[in-house]
Design an enzyme around this catalytic site. Structure first.
Site, short mmCIF file in Angstrom:
data_model
loop_
_atom_site.label_atom_id
_atom_site.label_comp_id
_atom_site.label_asym_id
_atom_site.label_seq_id
_atom_site.Cartn_x
_atom_site.Cartn_y
_atom_site.Cartn_z
N SER A 30 4.93 8.61 -8.59
CA SER A 30 6.18 8.05 -8.07
C SER A 30 7.23 7.94 -9.17
O SER A 30 6.90 7.69 -10.33
CB SER A 30 5.90 6.64 -7.52
OG SER A 30 7.11 5.97 -7.27
N TYR A 54 3.01 -1.78 -8.77
CA TYR A 54 2.77 -0.47 -8.17
C TYR A 54 3.02 0.64 -9.19
O TYR A 54 2.20 1.56 -9.36
CB TYR A 54 3.69 -0.32 -6.96
CG TYR A 54 3.65 1.02 -6.27
CD1 TYR A 54 2.56 1.36 -5.47
CD2 TYR A 54 4.69 1.93 -6.41
CE1 TYR A 54 2.51 2.59 -4.83
CE2 TYR A 54 4.65 3.16 -5.78
CZ TYR A 54 3.56 3.49 -4.99
OH TYR A 54 3.53 4.70 -4.36
N LYS A 58 0.47 3.58 -10.90
CA LYS A 58 0.72 5.03 -10.85
C LYS A 58 0.73 5.61 -12.26
O LYS A 58 0.16 6.68 -12.51
CB LYS A 58 2.07 5.32 -10.16
CG LYS A 58 2.05 5.04 -8.65
CD LYS A 58 1.24 6.10 -7.92
CE LYS A 58 1.24 5.88 -6.41
NZ LYS A 58 0.40 6.85 -5.70
#
Ligand code: UDP
Length: 244
Positions: A30, A54, A58
């Site tokens: 991402s 998050y 990643k």
């Protein structure tokens, strides 16, 4: 939960792949790994400095893949850093069905259009952007799917020991007000909206430099913002209450 699913899940997957002799992997990463970017458009060489859990997971998976690929022979790995994928399959049969009230702009807009939500809240009109609202690099999910296919074909042509990272976006950021306007142009439906305070953690502008993917994979996003709106709306219309 992000650490469990993203990191532990990926670790277990890599172990199972190694055991099965499968060493070719395309990872969905991402653009959030860039955090607040130092430069826009963002190249793949920009600093990885996530600013939310998050993004940290990643970035950690990308690092794990690098370590696996550099310390074991034969791995072919690509991390794809998605910017803002939106829209749906043009058939209207495959789309995004978030649980609860959507956090993301696009599903929120289609649910307002469907009458499930009253109005859109525009999070801030005082950013240092063209019209004051946040700008993002939206790309059609079908372009994203094609990027995956192109990446996998490319990896399969390599003998091994390769690790790549690509940004996936159009290279053209669009503001919240521009998205509202494009949705009306594409569907004929006006989206009632109110300007609200900024959302904590939001950055003014994210925009990919998609040049590396173009050079190496021969991939570029082709579909317009209007197409993203049209196809996203087709799915919402066919599934007014999601998949339920
Ligand atoms: N946004 C908004 N209202 C919403 C949801 C999002 O104004 O209900 C804005 C948000 O501030 C950002 C842009 O739309 O500028 C994209 O937000 P989204 O959550 O879809 O993606 P991300 O923040 O992950 O880039």
């Amino acid at each position: 939960l992000y650490w469990d699913v993203n990191l532990s899940g990926s670790r277990v997957l890599l172990e199972a792949m190694a055991a099965a002799g499968c060493r070719t992997l395309v990872f969905s990463s991402s653009a959030t790994v860039y955090g607040i970017p130092e430069q826009v458009p963002i190249p793949e060489t920009a600093q990885v400095q996530p600013n939310n859990p998050y993004g940290h997971t990643k970035a950690a998976v990308e690092q794990m893949l690098t370590d696996v690929a550099t310390s074991n022979p034969g791995w072919r790995v690509a991390s794809l850093r998605y910017f803002n994928p939106v829209g749906a399959h043009p058939s209207g049969q495959l789309g995004e069905d978030p649980s609860g009230i959507p956090n993301n702009l696009f599903p929120y807009i289609t649910q307002v259009a469907a009458g499930r939500l009253e109005h859109l809240r525009v999070f801030g009109n005082d950013y240092p952007t063209r019209d004051g609202s946040g700008e993002r690099d939206y790309l059609h999910v079908m372009d994203l799917a094609e990027a995956h296919a192109a990446t996998l074909s490319y990896l399969m042509q390599q003998k091994g020991d390769i690790q790549l990272t690509f940004n996936l976006g159009t290279g053209q950021a669009r503001s919240v007000f521009e998205v509202i306007k494009a949705f009306q142009t594409a569907t004929g439906i006006a989206i009632p909206h109110k300007v609200c305070p900024r959302r904590p953690g939001d950055v003014p502008k994210l925009e990919a430099s998609p040049e590396l993917a173009a050079q190496v994979l021969g991939w570029r996003a082709k579909r317009s913002l209007e197409q993203m709106c049209r196809d996203g709306w087709a799915w919402q219309q066919a599934n007014p209450n999601g998949y339920r």
